[in-house]
Design an enzyme around this catalytic site. Structure first.
Site, PDB file in Angstrom:
ATOM      1  N   ASP A  27      42.798  46.427  33.077  1.00  0.00           N
ATOM      2  CA  ASP A  27      42.164  46.656  31.991  1.00  0.00           C
ATOM      3  C   ASP A  27      43.345  46.984  31.023  1.00  0.00           C
ATOM      4  O   ASP A  27      44.329  47.580  31.163  1.00  0.00           O
ATOM      5  CB  ASP A  27      41.113  47.781  32.170  1.00  0.00           C
ATOM      6  CG  ASP A  27      40.257  48.036  31.132  1.00  0.00           C
ATOM      7  OD1 ASP A  27      40.286  47.138  30.277  1.00  0.00           O
ATOM      8  OD2 ASP A  27      39.811  49.093  30.629  1.00  0.00           O
ATOM      9  N   HIS A  44      46.146  39.133  26.702  1.00  0.00           N
ATOM     10  CA  HIS A  44      45.942  38.458  28.061  1.00  0.00           C
ATOM     11  C   HIS A  44      46.872  37.715  28.599  1.00  0.00           C
ATOM     12  O   HIS A  44      47.215  37.474  29.817  1.00  0.00           O
ATOM     13  CB  HIS A  44      44.526  37.549  27.856  1.00  0.00           C
ATOM     14  CG  HIS A  44      43.387  38.103  27.515  1.00  0.00           C
ATOM     15  ND1 HIS A  44      42.921  39.396  28.271  1.00  0.00           N
ATOM     16  CD2 HIS A  44      42.364  38.001  26.730  1.00  0.00           C
ATOM     17  CE1 HIS A  44      41.847  39.795  27.748  1.00  0.00           C
ATOM     18  NE2 HIS A  44      41.547  38.978  26.971  1.00  0.00           N
ATOM     19  N   LEU A 138      50.247  36.863  52.253  1.00  0.00           N
ATOM     20  CA  LEU A 138      49.164  37.453  51.659  1.00  0.00           C
ATOM     21  C   LEU A 138      48.053  36.782  51.210  1.00  0.00           C
ATOM     22  O   LEU A 138      48.104  35.381  50.870  1.00  0.00           O
ATOM     23  CB  LEU A 138      50.188  37.689  50.138  1.00  0.00           C
ATOM     24  CG  LEU A 138      49.159  38.333  48.922  1.00  0.00           C
ATOM     25  CD1 LEU A 138      48.948  39.630  49.398  1.00  0.00           C
ATOM     26  CD2 LEU A 138      50.000  38.283  47.565  1.00  0.00           C
TER      27      LEU A 138
HETATM   28  C1  FPP Z   1      40.621  43.501  30.495  1.00  0.00           C
HETATM   29  O1  FPP Z   1      41.264  43.789  29.342  1.00  0.00           O
HETATM   30  C2  FPP Z   1      41.152  42.352  30.978  1.00  0.00           C
HETATM   31  C3  FPP Z   1      40.344  41.141  31.307  1.00  0.00           C
HETATM   32  C4  FPP Z   1      39.046  41.179  30.722  1.00  0.00           C
HETATM   33  C5  FPP Z   1      41.003  40.041  31.731  1.00  0.00           C
HETATM   34  C6  FPP Z   1      42.160  40.078  32.779  1.00  0.00           C
HETATM   35  C7  FPP Z   1      42.814  38.725  32.744  1.00  0.00           C
HETATM   36  C8  FPP Z   1      44.097  39.094  32.635  1.00  0.00           C
HETATM   37  C9  FPP Z   1      45.034  39.985  33.256  1.00  0.00           C
HETATM   38  C10 FPP Z   1      45.164  37.736  32.379  1.00  0.00           C
HETATM   39  C11 FPP Z   1      44.443  36.245  33.084  1.00  0.00           C
HETATM   40  C12 FPP Z   1      44.451  36.384  34.642  1.00  0.00           C
HETATM   41  C13 FPP Z   1      44.949  35.708  35.315  1.00  0.00           C
HETATM   42  C14 FPP Z   1      44.700  35.640  36.758  1.00  0.00           C
HETATM   43  C15 FPP Z   1      45.953  34.702  34.871  1.00  0.00           C
HETATM   44  P1  FPP Z   1      40.476  43.818  28.108  1.00  0.00           P
HETATM   45  O2  FPP Z   1      40.495  42.536  27.155  1.00  0.00           O
HETATM   46  O3  FPP Z   1      39.094  44.418  28.537  1.00  0.00           O
HETATM   47  O4  FPP Z   1      41.119  45.009  27.346  1.00  0.00           O
HETATM   48  P2  FPP Z   1      40.684  46.079  26.348  1.00  0.00           P
HETATM   49  O5  FPP Z   1      39.705  47.055  26.954  1.00  0.00           O
HETATM   50  O6  FPP Z   1      41.661  46.946  25.795  1.00  0.00           O
HETATM   51  O7  FPP Z   1      39.727  45.480  25.188  1.00  0.00           O
END
Ligand code: FPP
Length: 249
Positions: A27, A44, A138
């Site tokens: 997150d 992201h 893994l």
């Molecule tokens: C949360 O941050 C993250 C996500 C909803 C997506 C997770 C995705 C990635 C880590 C990148 C792509 C993944 C792969 C496997 C290549 P948020 O957008 O909710 O952050 P915020 O709470 O600060 O808005």
């Protein structure tokens, strides 16, 4: 001493107390980008680099199962541009990591309502699962279009169908039967659950499976989460006294 033992010694880790399954709620990508006046998608993209680091580190130290919460069932409610960017990133990740997974004996698996994924992403997911199927190192589990309440609902439906068809008697429904009808069937439950960005919630992630997980919440935003912090959380985990509801003698 084999190479894995050397690595563990270098990182001051106890090979006998490694978590069998690490689950991560990634997150803070959006906040990371916002604090730099960047588009959320940049967050992201940077987050995908942290994913690579966590996969590499888990493999190096010998974690058997790693589950990453990449896209929740609720994330479908985000703006279409953000959903498309995440799907593109995911496809790019699978394409770019295939060689690494094959070289390092990593088995890829996806959990969630995969039917909802766009066709090209679904294809890339299926293909990566297929080509890494025989790997024994893994197990990298990506939670995609995943929601634990949906998972539990599907489990109840499947168990009810087994009962209705006479394959299962109600009195034979056990914890094992429940576990065997979840996406994570055959996998150990997470020993360690990490959440970045400081929120104290589990956000519909692996609700059945995390019953006895040790939980670590760090304020670090996912794109800033480093190898050093990951290793220090595992070191802390190794010091925790896990009682599973019992008393220690
Ligand atoms: C949360 O941050 C993250 C996500 C909803 C997506 C997770 C995705 C990635 C880590 C990148 C792509 C993944 C792969 C496997 C290549 P948020 O957008 O909710 O952050 P915020 O709470 O600060 O808005």
């Amino acid at each position: 001493m084999n190479s894995n033992e050397t690595v563990l010694q270098r990182f001051d880790l106890d090979g006998d107390r490694l978590p069998a399954h690490v689950a991560v709620i990634m997150d803070g990508n959006g906040r990371w980008a916002k604090s730099r006046l960047l588009n959320r998608i940049k967050g992201h993209e940077q987050g995908a680099e942290t994913v690579r680091m966590v996969v590499r580190t888990s493999r190096e130290i010998g974690i058997p199962v790693l589950t990453l919460y990449a896209f929740s069932s609720e994330n479908w409610q985000r703006p279409q541009t953000e959903i498309s960017a995440l799907m593109r990133l995911l496809k790019r990740f699978l394409r770019s990591e295939k060689a690494d997974m094959l070289e390092n004996n990593i088995r890829f698996n996806a959990i969630g309502d995969l039917q909802r994924l766009p066709g090209d992403v679904r294809q890339a997911v299926d293909y990566t699962m297929e080509v890494t199927r025989e790997n024994t190192g893994l197990l990298l589990n990506l939670a995609l279009s995943y929601g634990a309440r949906d998972e539990i609902t599907a489990m109840v439906r499947a168990v009810a169908e087994d009962v209705a068809a006479g394959r299962l008697r109600p009195e034979d429904i056990s914890r094992q039967v429940v576990s065997d009808h979840l996406y994570t069937r055959g996998m150990p439950d997470p020993d360690l659950l990490i959440r970045t960005s400081g929120e104290m919630r589990v956000s519909n992630f692996l609700l059945w499976q995390i019953a006895y997980s040790e939980i670590f919440v760090t304020r670090t935003l996912w794109p800033d989460f480093s190898r050093e912090e990951y290793l220090s959380i595992i070191r802390e985990y190794q010091k925790r006294d896990r009682r599973f509801g019992r008393v220690t003698s």
